[in-house]
Design an enzyme around this catalytic site. Sequence first.
Site, PDB file in Angstrom:
ATOM      1  CE  LYS A 134      37.981   2.640   2.825  1.00  5.85           C
ATOM      2  NZ  LYS A 134      37.769   2.016   1.395  1.00  5.85           N
ATOM      3  CG  ASP A 162      37.750  -1.728   0.880  1.00  8.23           C
ATOM      4  OD1 ASP A 162      38.221  -2.185   0.020  1.00  8.23           O
ATOM      5  OD2 ASP A 162      36.771  -0.779   0.894  1.00  8.23           O
ATOM      6  CD  GLU A 191      34.780  -4.325   1.463  1.00  4.59           C
ATOM      7  OE1 GLU A 191      34.851  -3.293   0.613  1.00  4.59           O
ATOM      8  OE2 GLU A 191      34.727  -4.254   2.539  1.00  4.59           O
ATOM      9  CG  ASP A 214      33.525  -2.521  -2.388  1.00  9.69           C
ATOM     10  OD1 ASP A 214      32.215  -2.239  -3.165  1.00  9.69           O
ATOM     11  OD2 ASP A 214      34.281  -2.142  -1.825  1.00  9.69           O
ATOM     12  CE  LYS A 236      31.454   0.478  -0.455  1.00  9.64           C
ATOM     13  NZ  LYS A 236      33.040   0.565  -0.805  1.00  9.64           N
TER      14      LYS A 236
END
Length: 323
Positions: A134, A162, A191, A214, A236
Amino acid sequence: MRTATLYRYSVPMEAGVILRHQRLKSRDGLLVKLQQGELSGWGEIAPLPEFSQETLDQAQVAAECWLQHWVSGVESDDSVLPSVAFGLSCAQAELKQTLPLSADYRKAPLCTGDPDELFAVLQALPGEKVAKVKVGLYEAVRDGMIVNVLLEALPDLTLRLDANRSWSRAKADGFAKYVNPALRSRIAFLEEPCKTRAESREFAQDTGIAIAWDESVREADFQVEAEPGVAAIVIKPTLVGSLARCQQLVQQAHQAGLVAVISSSIESSLGLTQLARLAAWLTPVTVPGLDTLDLMQAQVVRPWPDSPLPLITTEQLGVVWHR
């Protein structure tokens, strides 16, 4: 004869799990069980705060309405609420035995915290070394330095990053400045680095760092298509919708030459095992992004292989609806 049960769960989270703007103290959701004769099917309905368009209470109302029809023998369309559509479609697929049992339990480890600890975890990874980091929570320059150190230290490591749209274009450039251009090809994708798709596209083309969509995948105007600098889409299911919708997105991605990654929205162990089955079925050559179970303090109904976390059984869950 058809029967259906809706259970509600609440699992305490480990300290320090932060979503966009709030600390997540517990993961709350619904489990649905459909029963028809000797067959049964389970699904999970768990909107993720700050990311889902619907609340858990709204999801429960929609699920109860759908289940009432189903028990009466009426086949309803998929719910417009993504988490409800996903959970109910999983339960139906299990009931009809159309969700394959084989699962892909590989997971790209989610790396947070101290770079030295990360190094030890990543060095110990068996097989293909793919990890997720992250970025965007701290200074962009710091993120760039950490990514550079990891890629430099582990020559067989590939990173997925991300940023959750957290950077301005200037901050994204600040990140890239600290990642050696020779190492950038081992960033599988970053992302949504910037606040807008246009800025993210420009960033990818200017830096050579591939990006993935995303949040964009869930927006009404999004179309899956090949674009310079775009490597992947992240799916997701809890945020996207039914199994059929997920299947459609994967097919569109593959037709466009993009990687499709099945990824978690911090579901319980039951939902995660279903995502692992979905990944084995739809994206067998791609490591899914499912390393979120350790953020929780317990598993629910179905265990993840080799997890030491205690298991909450059906008997320990509250029943909120049954017919």
